[in-house]
Design an enzyme around this catalytic site. Structure first.
Site, PDB file in Angstrom:
ATOM      1  N   LYS A  94      29.335  -7.623  -8.999  1.00 40.77           N
ATOM      2  CA  LYS A  94      29.978  -8.889  -8.327  1.00 40.77           C
ATOM      3  C   LYS A  94      30.864  -8.181  -7.218  1.00 40.77           C
ATOM      4  O   LYS A  94      30.789  -6.900  -6.951  1.00 40.77           O
ATOM      5  CB  LYS A  94      30.767  -9.109  -9.294  1.00 40.77           C
ATOM      6  N   TYR A 144      25.935 -20.551 -12.329  1.00 44.13           N
ATOM      7  CA  TYR A 144      27.159 -20.782 -13.391  1.00 44.13           C
ATOM      8  C   TYR A 144      27.272 -22.316 -13.876  1.00 44.13           C
ATOM      9  O   TYR A 144      28.263 -22.819 -14.167  1.00 44.13           O
ATOM     10  CB  TYR A 144      28.378 -20.360 -12.911  1.00 44.13           C
ATOM     11  N   PHE A 149      38.475 -22.423 -15.388  1.00 41.81           N
ATOM     12  CA  PHE A 149      38.381 -21.197 -14.390  1.00 41.81           C
ATOM     13  C   PHE A 149      37.245 -21.333 -13.734  1.00 41.81           C
ATOM     14  O   PHE A 149      37.052 -20.309 -12.676  1.00 41.81           O
ATOM     15  CB  PHE A 149      38.285 -19.758 -15.306  1.00 41.81           C
ATOM     16  N   ARG A 186      23.088  -6.023 -21.689  1.00 40.32           N
ATOM     17  CA  ARG A 186      24.398  -6.733 -22.335  1.00 40.32           C
ATOM     18  C   ARG A 186      25.317  -5.766 -22.967  1.00 40.32           C
ATOM     19  O   ARG A 186      26.311  -5.696 -22.826  1.00 40.32           O
ATOM     20  CB  ARG A 186      24.229  -8.120 -23.055  1.00 40.32           C
ATOM     21  N   ASN A 194      35.336  -8.775 -13.410  1.00 42.06           N
ATOM     22  CA  ASN A 194      34.899  -8.065 -14.544  1.00 42.06           C
ATOM     23  C   ASN A 194      33.536  -7.258 -13.924  1.00 42.06           C
ATOM     24  O   ASN A 194      32.463  -7.058 -14.551  1.00 42.06           O
ATOM     25  CB  ASN A 194      34.504  -8.854 -15.766  1.00 42.06           C
TER      26      ASN A 194
END
Ligand SMILES: Nc1ncnc2c1ncn2[C@@H]1O[C@H](COP(=O)(O)OP(=O)(O)OP(=O)(O)O)[C@@H](O)[C@H]1O
Ligand SMILES: O=c1ccn([C@@H]2O[C@H](COP(=O)(O)OP(=O)(O)O)[C@@H](O)[C@H]2O)c(=O)[nH]1
Ligand SMILES: [Mg+2]
Length: 161
Positions: A20, A60, A68, A96, A123
């Site tokens: 990210k 998303y 959020f 994961r 994150n």
């Protein structure tokens, strides 16, 4: 000595990993790539891009009603992302585990989020959370021609028994 090499069934499972914007800005790309290589996964696609809003909203889509969500899209647009496709046995589940809990405060040390982040809104990394989700996300982020099939002689595609 007689050696038998077997190819593990399902080795071609693939997942979408994205560093990210905070991870790129903090120069964490190399260390993150190293973790996936070290684990034995195979990189089959990689690019740096400023993600368009339509890609992010599809990516998303299941979160669009969350409070959020606007901040999440702002965060994901705040700089370039490094999108990657990694391949290997059980890569979705294992990545994961390597990434750790969504909330870095809950992520174990040794995981990527547990080692490099402290807050859920920064994150560092995305990892697909199911095989079906991975296929959808890979298709969303990558053109088929951007993915490279390659063979190697290392331990990740065949195992000595
Ligand atoms: N309560 C929250 N507050 C702020 N941001 C959040 C919150 N919950 C989730 N997010 C952000 O939305 C992202 C997507 O949430 P999701 O539930 O899909 O987590 P994830 O699957 O661990 O993350 P990702 O999909 O990015 O890999 C999270 O990674 C995080 O950046
Ligand atoms: O309370 C939350 C939950 C999620 N996220 C963000 O939304 C992303 C996607 O959420 P998801 O539940 O898919 O978690 P992930 O798959 O990233 O662990 C997360 O990585 C976070 O960046 C957030 O900011 N606040
Ligand atoms: Mg998620």
């Amino acid at each position: 000595m007689k050696c038998l090499f077997i190819v593990i069934a399902g080795v071609s499972e693939r997942t979408l990993i994205a560093v990210k914007p905070d991870g790129v800005q903090r120069r964490l790309v190399g260390q993150i790539v190293q973790r996936f290589e070290q684990r034995g996964f195979k990189l089959v696609g990689m690019k740096l891009l400023q993600a368009r809003e339509d890609i992010l909203s599809q990516h998303y889509h299941d979160l669009h009603k969350k409070p959020f969500y606007p901040n999440l899209l702002r965060y994901m647009s705040s700089g370039p992302v490094v999108a990657m496709v990694w391949e290997g046995h059980n890569v979705v589940r294992t990545s994961r585990l390597m990434v750790g809990n969504t909330n870095p405060a809950e992520a174990y040390p040794g995981t990527i989020r547990g080692d490099y982040s402290v807050h859920i809104s920064r994150n560092v990394i995305h990892a697909s959370d199911s095989v079906e989700g991975a296929q959808r996300e890979i298709h969303l982020w990558f053109d088929r021609r951007e993915l490279v099939d390659w063979d190697c002689c290392d331990h990740s595609s065949s195992y000595q028994v």
